[in-house]
Motif scaffolding. Structure first.
Motif, PDB file in Angstrom:
ATOM      1  N   GLU A 124       0.832  -1.206   0.000  1.00  0.00           N
ATOM      2  CA  GLU A 124       0.000   0.000   0.000  1.00  0.00           C
ATOM      3  C   GLU A 124       0.866   1.255   0.000  1.00  0.00           C
ATOM      4  OE1 GLU A 124      -3.476   2.183   2.621  1.00  0.00           O
ATOM      5  OE2 GLU A 124      -3.139   0.033   2.877  1.00  0.00           O
ATOM      6  N   SER A 125       1.866   1.281   0.866  1.00  0.00           N
ATOM      7  CA  SER A 125       2.727   2.473   0.904  1.00  0.00           C
ATOM      8  C   SER A 125       3.564   2.581  -0.362  1.00  0.00           C
ATOM      9  CB  SER A 125       3.623   2.462   2.140  1.00  0.00           C
ATOM     10  OG  SER A 125       4.498   1.355   2.111  1.00  0.00           O
ATOM     11  N   LYS A 126       4.001   1.451  -0.895  1.00  0.00           N
ATOM     12  CA  LYS A 126       4.799   1.469  -2.127  1.00  0.00           C
ATOM     13  C   LYS A 126       3.948   1.945  -3.308  1.00  0.00           C
ATOM     14  CE  LYS A 126       8.729   0.592  -4.033  1.00  0.00           C
ATOM     15  NZ  LYS A 126       9.866   1.467  -3.782  1.00  0.00           N
ATOM     16  N   VAL A 127       2.730   1.435  -3.403  1.00  0.00           N
ATOM     17  CA  VAL A 127       1.823   1.853  -4.469  1.00  0.00           C
ATOM     18  C   VAL A 127       1.526   3.346  -4.333  1.00  0.00           C
ATOM     19  CG1 VAL A 127      -0.540   1.616  -5.346  1.00  0.00           C
ATOM     20  CG2 VAL A 127       0.810  -0.423  -4.849  1.00  0.00           C
ATOM     21  N   LYS A 128       1.334   3.789  -3.093  1.00  0.00           N
ATOM     22  CA  LYS A 128       1.078   5.213  -2.850  1.00  0.00           C
ATOM     23  C   LYS A 128       2.261   6.058  -3.333  1.00  0.00           C
ATOM     24  CE  LYS A 128       0.202   8.416   0.920  1.00  0.00           C
ATOM     25  NZ  LYS A 128       0.069   8.564   2.370  1.00  0.00           N
ATOM     26  N   GLN A 129       3.465   5.633  -3.026  1.00  0.00           N
ATOM     27  CA  GLN A 129       4.661   6.362  -3.457  1.00  0.00           C
ATOM     28  C   GLN A 129       4.758   6.402  -4.974  1.00  0.00           C
ATOM     29  OE1 GLN A 129       7.885   4.275  -1.619  1.00  0.00           O
ATOM     30  NE2 GLN A 129       7.616   5.267   0.382  1.00  0.00           N
ATOM     31  N   ILE A 130       4.482   5.278  -5.613  1.00  0.00           N
ATOM     32  CA  ILE A 130       4.556   5.209  -7.078  1.00  0.00           C
ATOM     33  C   ILE A 130       3.491   6.096  -7.697  1.00  0.00           C
ATOM     34  CG2 ILE A 130       4.224   3.680  -9.073  1.00  0.00           C
ATOM     35  CD1 ILE A 130       5.513   1.441  -7.320  1.00  0.00           C
ATOM     36  N   LEU A 131       2.257   6.036  -7.162  1.00  0.00           N
ATOM     37  CA  LEU A 131       1.181   6.880  -7.679  1.00  0.00           C
ATOM     38  C   LEU A 131       1.523   8.358  -7.540  1.00  0.00           C
ATOM     39  CD1 LEU A 131      -2.038   5.065  -6.431  1.00  0.00           C
ATOM     40  CD2 LEU A 131      -1.361   5.423  -8.797  1.00  0.00           C
ATOM     41  N   GLN A 132       2.012   8.757  -6.373  1.00  0.00           N
ATOM     42  CA  GLN A 132       2.375  10.154  -6.162  1.00  0.00           C
ATOM     43  C   GLN A 132       3.481  10.578  -7.121  1.00  0.00           C
ATOM     44  OE1 GLN A 132       3.196  10.114  -1.915  1.00  0.00           O
ATOM     45  NE2 GLN A 132       1.293  11.217  -1.506  1.00  0.00           N
TER      46      GLN A 132
END
Length: 83
Positions: free
Chosen positions: A30-38
């Motif tokens: 979740e945090s990795k996906v959030k970082q990639i999305l941002q």
């Protein structure tokens, strides 16, 4: 510029879509996906809805002023031609 809550929601939905067997491997997903999305969204040339609405209102007022000025110029040109 970009709604952080929407990014978190998208990241959470993607994380929840991971099958239960892979959850252990995907704890940080979740945090990795959030970082990639941002990271990817920050590369886009986008504006917030509020900024878009403000610019739309400015454009409407500018068009109205342009119409007024065109009418005024036509009037002045007509007056100049009559003289």
């Amino acid at each position: 510029m970009i709604n952080a809550q929407k990014i978190e929601d998208i990241a959470k939905q993607i994380s929840e879509a991971v099958p239960p067997g892979l959850k252990n491997m995907a704890e940080g997903a979740e945090s990795k996906v959030k970082q990639i999305l941002q990271s990817q969204l920050s590369k886009l040339d986008v504006v917030s809805r509020e900024e878009f609405d403000i610019q739309s209102q400015i454009l409407i007022r500018t068009r109205e002023k342009l119409t007024e000025l065109e009418a005024r110029i036509s009037e002045l040109e007509k007056q100049a031609a009559d003289k």
